[in-house]
Design a protein around this motif. Structure first.
Motif, mmCIF file in Angstrom:
data_model
loop_
_atom_site.group_PDB
_atom_site.id
_atom_site.type_symbol
_atom_site.label_atom_id
_atom_site.label_comp_id
_atom_site.label_asym_id
_atom_site.label_seq_id
_atom_site.Cartn_x
_atom_site.Cartn_y
_atom_site.Cartn_z
ATOM 1 N N HIS A 161 -0.935 -43.878 57.894
ATOM 2 C CA HIS A 161 -1.319 -45.261 57.683
ATOM 3 C C HIS A 161 -2.941 -44.839 57.080
ATOM 4 O O HIS A 161 -2.912 -45.231 55.836
ATOM 5 C CB HIS A 161 -1.528 -46.088 58.935
ATOM 6 C CG HIS A 161 -2.184 -47.572 58.518
ATOM 7 N ND1 HIS A 161 -2.783 -48.274 59.452
ATOM 8 C CD2 HIS A 161 -1.955 -48.305 57.546
ATOM 9 C CE1 HIS A 161 -3.241 -49.255 59.010
ATOM 10 N NE2 HIS A 161 -2.794 -49.329 57.735
ATOM 11 N N ARG A 162 -3.789 -44.938 57.771
ATOM 12 C CA ARG A 162 -5.030 -44.765 57.250
ATOM 13 C C ARG A 162 -6.058 -43.578 57.750
ATOM 14 O O ARG A 162 -7.115 -43.523 57.662
ATOM 15 C CB ARG A 162 -6.151 -46.017 57.440
ATOM 16 C CG ARG A 162 -5.297 -47.273 56.782
ATOM 17 C CD ARG A 162 -5.971 -47.797 55.849
ATOM 18 N NE ARG A 162 -7.338 -48.201 56.287
ATOM 19 C CZ ARG A 162 -7.729 -49.445 56.751
ATOM 20 N NH1 ARG A 162 -6.673 -50.266 56.948
ATOM 21 N NH2 ARG A 162 -8.712 -49.557 57.201
ATOM 22 N N GLY A 163 -5.177 -42.554 58.326
ATOM 23 C CA GLY A 163 -5.744 -41.237 58.364
ATOM 24 C C GLY A 163 -6.507 -41.051 59.789
ATOM 25 O O GLY A 163 -7.203 -39.828 59.764
ATOM 26 N N MET A 164 -6.224 -41.998 60.709
ATOM 27 C CA MET A 164 -6.522 -41.453 62.084
ATOM 28 C C MET A 164 -6.082 -40.494 62.601
ATOM 29 O O MET A 164 -5.138 -39.975 62.270
ATOM 30 C CB MET A 164 -6.912 -42.771 62.928
ATOM 31 C CG MET A 164 -6.960 -42.554 64.351
ATOM 32 S SD MET A 164 -8.810 -42.259 64.659
ATOM 33 C CE MET A 164 -8.948 -41.857 66.149
ATOM 34 N N TYR A 181 -5.731 -46.045 66.305
ATOM 35 C CA TYR A 181 -6.358 -47.102 65.341
ATOM 36 C C TYR A 181 -5.412 -48.447 65.284
ATOM 37 O O TYR A 181 -5.932 -49.393 65.848
ATOM 38 C CB TYR A 181 -6.533 -46.374 64.092
ATOM 39 C CG TYR A 181 -7.605 -47.299 63.032
ATOM 40 C CD1 TYR A 181 -8.420 -48.196 63.566
ATOM 41 C CD2 TYR A 181 -7.835 -46.426 61.939
ATOM 42 C CE1 TYR A 181 -9.480 -48.782 62.765
ATOM 43 C CE2 TYR A 181 -8.933 -47.099 61.172
ATOM 44 C CZ TYR A 181 -9.572 -48.103 61.540
ATOM 45 O OH TYR A 181 -10.551 -48.618 60.868
ATOM 46 N N HIS A 182 -4.481 -48.269 64.576
ATOM 47 C CA HIS A 182 -3.485 -49.619 64.569
ATOM 48 C C HIS A 182 -2.150 -49.804 65.506
ATOM 49 O O HIS A 182 -1.329 -50.628 65.311
ATOM 50 C CB HIS A 182 -3.410 -50.038 63.240
ATOM 51 C CG HIS A 182 -4.635 -49.858 62.344
ATOM 52 N ND1 HIS A 182 -4.943 -48.829 61.399
ATOM 53 C CD2 HIS A 182 -5.604 -50.772 62.022
ATOM 54 C CE1 HIS A 182 -5.915 -49.055 60.667
ATOM 55 N NE2 HIS A 182 -6.505 -50.333 61.231
ATOM 56 N N GLY A 183 -1.816 -48.599 65.986
ATOM 57 C CA GLY A 183 -0.732 -48.549 66.690
ATOM 58 C C GLY A 183 0.556 -48.051 66.143
ATOM 59 O O GLY A 183 1.608 -48.172 66.738
ATOM 60 N N PHE A 184 0.463 -47.543 64.977
ATOM 61 C CA PHE A 184 1.673 -46.973 64.449
ATOM 62 C C PHE A 184 2.340 -45.968 65.222
ATOM 63 O O PHE A 184 1.407 -45.143 65.807
ATOM 64 C CB PHE A 184 1.410 -46.128 62.765
ATOM 65 C CG PHE A 184 1.268 -47.356 62.081
ATOM 66 C CD1 PHE A 184 0.714 -48.317 61.865
ATOM 67 C CD2 PHE A 184 1.769 -46.951 60.572
ATOM 68 C CE1 PHE A 184 0.806 -49.396 60.778
ATOM 69 C CE2 PHE A 184 1.734 -47.709 59.447
ATOM 70 C CZ PHE A 184 1.127 -49.112 59.695
ATOM 71 N N CYS A 205 -2.652 -39.600 61.005
ATOM 72 C CA CYS A 205 -1.818 -40.683 60.911
ATOM 73 C C CYS A 205 -1.742 -41.038 59.369
ATOM 74 O O CYS A 205 -2.406 -41.498 58.572
ATOM 75 C CB CYS A 205 -2.215 -42.210 61.463
ATOM 76 S SG CYS A 205 -1.346 -43.595 61.429
ATOM 77 N N CYS A 239 -0.763 -44.239 67.327
ATOM 78 C CA CYS A 239 -1.958 -43.927 66.752
ATOM 79 C C CYS A 239 -3.173 -44.801 67.319
ATOM 80 O O CYS A 239 -2.867 -46.114 67.566
ATOM 81 C CB CYS A 239 -1.897 -44.357 65.199
ATOM 82 S SG CYS A 239 -3.435 -44.171 64.527
HETATM 83 FE FE1 FES Z 1 -3.030 -44.964 62.444
HETATM 84 FE FE2 FES Z 1 -3.880 -47.066 61.262
HETATM 85 S S1 FES Z 1 -4.757 -45.229 61.057
HETATM 86 S S2 FES Z 1 -2.084 -46.939 62.584
#
Ligand code: FES
Ligand code: FE
Length: 426
Positions: free
Chosen positions: A90-93, A110-113, A88, A108
């Motif tokens: 955003h922050r790499g999940m 993690y935060h749903g992007f 992802c 995603c």
């Molecule tokens: Fe994917 Fe934040 S790491 S939405």
């Protein structure tokens, strides 16, 4: 004491001597070699990801490993194949944690992007509230991975300036055409995966030039009457081409072991010489450098010889460990009865529970263990790869590459290790 990279490379060039038939044992177990291979081979060449039939419907996707990194392969609503780094932005999940499925968007965990299967970021939870108008989603698409296909095979590479796939395959395409391009082939079921405590090169090497072992390692199969005779494995040709690829073509074979209803299609898709070879084929066993091995083999099922087609990836997961992935492929246009018998032949022989597969992996494991010792002389142990060095190639062989008059030769391995060493030096 562990050697540095530079010392290791220098030592490699002194000790790996493919043209003389000398291959040292330590290259199967040395951790520095393993790291160098990852960087100079697996991060640079084309590696198999899968087969197009695994993504036959719009929005189908797969996650696969490319040199140790997860990638998502999608067939988008526009029908096109794409691949992305499974991370992802955003922050790499890890964006997608399933092996396969069918969906147009990935959310995603993690935060749903939310990303489209074409890579664009299309949804951010509470976007206006928490980012205002500052977020430009168009700059946060998934990272693309380079892929290319040949006859249904999907390859990927991390090389940002790769040799075109078709050039990399080169003359070997002639042989791949017989295995994957004779008619539309489809993968049946998901690939099977299993761990073997073996260095990956033993698998590639075994398929590229070792037909000699079949008499002994697989002798019980001949004794059971499932293959014609104990010396069944010698007759035919061994061929190698540029870039370390090679195969063994077992022939002649009086029985046509392919679907009769597809003969016209075979003729249309292959050259006359390729069709002639297929008509006489007993088996075809080969390796696409570095770690894809291919196989067409014939087995007696209910007193009838029937072919099955498989491919396997020897994925390194450590110097002395690999994950093997095997796919079973079948002619899409064959009858259901033929497909079922071909599948049975695969299960009996080269599936993880198959007789051949179990014979081979025992050997691979023992070779790796013997190469892994820490005795002071481990580095001096060498293997003998001189078989067939006294022979001249066949002059009138119908296919490209260098062909030898029967399958018992180590020329294909010498060619494999020559290219391996060239890449290690690159
Ligand atoms: Fe994917 Fe934040 S790491 S939405
Ligand atoms: Fe074998």
């Amino acid at each position: 004491d562990e050697m540095t990279r530079e010392e290791t490379l220098q030592y490699l060039n002194e000790t790996v001597r493919p043209e003389e038939g000398v291959i040292p044992a330590y290259i199967l177990a040395d951790p520095t070699i393993y790291k160098l291979e990852h960087e100079k081979i697996f991060m640079k060449t084309w590696i198999l990801l899968g087969h197009e039939s695994e993504l036959s419907q719009k929005n189908d996707y797969l996650t696969r490993d490319l040199a140790g990194y997860s990638v998502i392969i999608t067939r988008s609503s526009d029908g096109e194949l794409r691949a992305f780094y499974n991370m992802c932005t955003h922050r790499g999940m890890k964006l997608c944690r399933a092996d396969k499925g069918n969906k147009a968007n990935f959310t995603c965990p993690y935060h749903g992007f939310n990303f489209k299967n074409t890579g664009e970021l299309i949804g951010v939870p509470l976007q206006n509230d928490i980012y205002g108008d500052k977020m430009d989603k168009s700059k946060m698409s998934l990272n693309k991975v380079t892929i290319a296909t040949y006859k249904g095979l999907i390859f990927g590479t991390w090389n940002d300036n790769p040799q075109p796939l078709e050039d990399f395959l080169g003359d070997y395409k002639w042989y791949l055409d017989m295995v994957f391009g004779r008619t539309e082939m489809e993968v049946v079921g998901p690939p099977q995966k299993f761990i073997v405590h073996s260095n990956w090169k033993i698998g590639s090497d075994n398929f590229v030039s070792d037909s000699y072992h079949t008499m002994v390692t697989h002798g019980s199969i001949a004794a059971l009457g499932m293959v014609p005779s104990a010396t069944y494995s010698k007759r035919g040709y061994q061929v190698h081409t540029n870039n370390g690829h090679g195969c063994n073509i077992g022939m002649p074979n009086p029985d046509f072991a392919f679907p009769e209803n597809l003969i016209d299609e075979y003729k249309a898709n292959l050259s006359a010489a390729q069709f002639e070879m297929m008509s006489n084929l007993k088996n075809l066993i080969g390796t696409v450098f570095p770690n894809l091995s291919i196989l067409v083999s014939h087995t007696k099922i209910k007193d009838q010889l029937i072919s099955n087609t498989t491919m396997r990836l020897w994925k390194p997961v450590g110097p002395d460990k690999m994950e093997v992935m095997t796919w079973f492929l079948v002619e899409k246009g064959a009858t259901e009865d033929w497909k079922e018998r071909s599948r049975e032949a695969y299960i009996l022989t080269f599936s993880p529970s198959g007789i051949f597969e179990q014979d081979d992996t025992e050997v691979f494991t023992d070779i790796t263990a013997a190469a892994s010792g820490t005795m002071p002389y481990t580095k001096q142990l060498t293997y003998n790869y001189t078989m067939g060095m006294h022979r001249e190639p066949v002059k009138d062989f119908p296919g490209p590459g260098v062909a030898y008059p029967d399958k018992f030769s180590e020329a294909g391995s010498r060619n494999f290790y020559r290219y391996w060493l060239d890449l290690m030096n690159s």
